[in-house]
Design a protein around this motif. Structure first.
Motif, PDB file in Angstrom:
ATOM      1  N   ILE A 148      30.440  43.150  42.501  1.00  0.00           N
ATOM      2  CA  ILE A 148      30.288  43.855  43.784  1.00  0.00           C
ATOM      3  C   ILE A 148      29.942  45.314  43.493  1.00  0.00           C
ATOM      4  CG2 ILE A 148      31.473  44.575  45.891  1.00  0.00           C
ATOM      5  CD1 ILE A 148      33.236  42.043  45.555  1.00  0.00           C
ATOM      6  N   HIS A 149      28.713  45.701  43.832  1.00  0.00           N
ATOM      7  CA  HIS A 149      28.274  47.065  43.520  1.00  0.00           C
ATOM      8  C   HIS A 149      29.114  48.137  44.211  1.00  0.00           C
ATOM      9  CE1 HIS A 149      25.012  45.946  40.982  1.00  0.00           C
ATOM     10  NE2 HIS A 149      24.310  45.334  41.945  1.00  0.00           N
ATOM     11  N   TRP A 171      34.388  45.775  38.629  1.00  0.00           N
ATOM     12  CA  TRP A 171      32.997  45.639  39.067  1.00  0.00           C
ATOM     13  C   TRP A 171      32.284  44.546  38.279  1.00  0.00           C
ATOM     14  CZ3 TRP A 171      28.774  47.917  36.001  1.00  0.00           C
ATOM     15  CH2 TRP A 171      27.514  47.659  36.546  1.00  0.00           C
ATOM     16  N   LEU A 172      32.430  44.578  36.962  1.00  0.00           N
ATOM     17  CA  LEU A 172      31.773  43.573  36.123  1.00  0.00           C
ATOM     18  C   LEU A 172      32.324  42.173  36.384  1.00  0.00           C
ATOM     19  CD1 LEU A 172      31.563  45.602  32.794  1.00  0.00           C
ATOM     20  CD2 LEU A 172      29.659  44.990  34.321  1.00  0.00           C
ATOM     21  N   ASP A 225      35.317  42.381  51.772  1.00  0.00           N
ATOM     22  CA  ASP A 225      34.228  42.520  52.733  1.00  0.00           C
ATOM     23  C   ASP A 225      32.829  42.591  52.130  1.00  0.00           C
ATOM     24  OD1 ASP A 225      36.230  42.532  54.587  1.00  0.00           O
ATOM     25  OD2 ASP A 225      36.034  44.654  55.130  1.00  0.00           O
ATOM     26  N   PHE A 226      32.711  42.757  50.831  1.00  0.00           N
ATOM     27  CA  PHE A 226      31.386  42.881  50.218  1.00  0.00           C
ATOM     28  C   PHE A 226      31.104  41.670  49.348  1.00  0.00           C
ATOM     29  CE2 PHE A 226      32.326  47.120  51.529  1.00  0.00           C
ATOM     30  CZ  PHE A 226      31.096  47.684  51.852  1.00  0.00           C
ATOM     31  N   ALA A 227      29.868  41.215  49.422  1.00  0.00           N
ATOM     32  CA  ALA A 227      29.455  40.035  48.659  1.00  0.00           C
ATOM     33  C   ALA A 227      29.013  40.461  47.257  1.00  0.00           C
ATOM     34  CB  ALA A 227      28.301  39.331  49.368  1.00  0.00           C
ATOM     35  N   PRO A 228      29.214  39.585  46.285  1.00  0.00           N
ATOM     36  CA  PRO A 228      28.743  39.882  44.923  1.00  0.00           C
ATOM     37  C   PRO A 228      27.211  39.987  44.881  1.00  0.00           C
ATOM     38  CG  PRO A 228      30.280  38.029  44.913  1.00  0.00           C
ATOM     39  CD  PRO A 228      29.962  38.328  46.337  1.00  0.00           C
ATOM     40  N   SER A 229      26.725  40.899  44.052  1.00  0.00           N
ATOM     41  CA  SER A 229      25.286  41.064  43.847  1.00  0.00           C
ATOM     42  C   SER A 229      24.824  40.398  42.559  1.00  0.00           C
ATOM     43  CB  SER A 229      24.931  42.550  43.791  1.00  0.00           C
ATOM     44  OG  SER A 229      25.351  43.197  44.961  1.00  0.00           O
ATOM     45  N   PHE A 230      25.750  40.125  41.672  1.00  0.00           N
ATOM     46  CA  PHE A 230      25.439  39.467  40.409  1.00  0.00           C
ATOM     47  C   PHE A 230      26.688  38.760  39.929  1.00  0.00           C
ATOM     48  CE2 PHE A 230      27.199  43.542  39.204  1.00  0.00           C
ATOM     49  CZ  PHE A 230      27.981  43.252  38.096  1.00  0.00           C
ATOM     50  N   GLY A 231      26.521  37.932  38.932  1.00  0.00           N
ATOM     51  CA  GLY A 231      27.680  37.245  38.388  1.00  0.00           C
ATOM     52  C   GLY A 231      27.444  36.786  36.965  1.00  0.00           C
ATOM     53  N   PHE A 232      28.455  36.896  36.176  1.00  0.00           N
ATOM     54  CA  PHE A 232      28.427  36.395  34.810  1.00  0.00           C
ATOM     55  C   PHE A 232      28.989  34.980  34.796  1.00  0.00           C
ATOM     56  CE2 PHE A 232      28.682  41.044  34.078  1.00  0.00           C
ATOM     57  CZ  PHE A 232      27.547  41.194  33.288  1.00  0.00           C
TER      58      PHE A 232
END
Length: 191
Positions: free
Chosen positions: A129-130, A124-125, A50-57
């Motif tokens: 998703i925070h 998380w990493l 349900d939560f969108a990623p805030s960052f991505g490697f």
């Protein structure tokens, strides 16, 4: 945020499962442990869905981090379900059990907590998703409280020689001396 609360309900079930070991309310209460796991897994999967990623490697980094999360989760399963006698641990019958001084339980008294923390950190990493980080931190605090209660009040009543075990084995963070327990079998013989 309701997923974080659902995970906390899972820990409430873990607390009640342990209380049953001390008070021996009823054998059916042992089912609260797997029910707590279901709540925790459901909450984790819900956050991931349900939560969108805030960052991505970059993909190769995410694959590496995902593998580290998987290893942490496998270590958690090993610590909980294979390093302990399963039936005596999770289907308690009122009999006092013996302490395990060797292997991962000779390294620290609650080796599942670091595995749990690192699983959520690497998840998380990997996912970016925070909310999984915040949930993992809240649940790790719940886990530390859980093992503190076990260590202080429950295990001394359900495990023989637990006070002596506490003198020689660190609570959560391994020491150089305690790491030697990894090379000793449960019978006290070198591997």
């Amino acid at each position: 945020m309701h997923y974080v609360a659902l995970g906390c309900v899972g820990f409430l079930f873990f607390y009640l499962f342990d209380l049953n070991k001390v008070k021996f309310i009823h054998r059916i209460v042992n089912l609260l442990f797997p029910l707590g796991l279901v709540f925790l897994v459901y909450a984790t999967l819900g956050i991931m869905r349900d939560f969108a990623p805030s960052f991505g490697f970059p993909l190769p980094v995410r694959v590496l981090l995902g593998m580290m999360a998987a290893v942490s989760l496998m270590m958690q399963f090993y610590v909980l379900f294979f390093a302990l006698p399963f039936k005596k641990t999770y289907w308690f019958d009122g009999n006092v059990q013996h302490v395990i001084y060797a292997g991962v339980y000779g390294v620290c008294r609650h080796p599942g907590v670091p595995c749990f923390f690192f699983f959520y950190l690497f998840l998380w990493l990997t996912a970016g998703i925070h909310m999984i980080l915040w949930a993992g931190l809240v649940w790790t605090v719940m886990d530390v409280i859980h093992v503190y209660v076990q260590d202080r009040w429950m295990f001394p009543k359900t495990l023989t020689d637990y006070e002596t075990y506490k003198q020689y084995t660190p609570f959560l963070i391994p020491t150089r001396h305690s790491l030697r327990a990894l090379s000793i079998s449960e019978e006290g013989k070198p591997l």
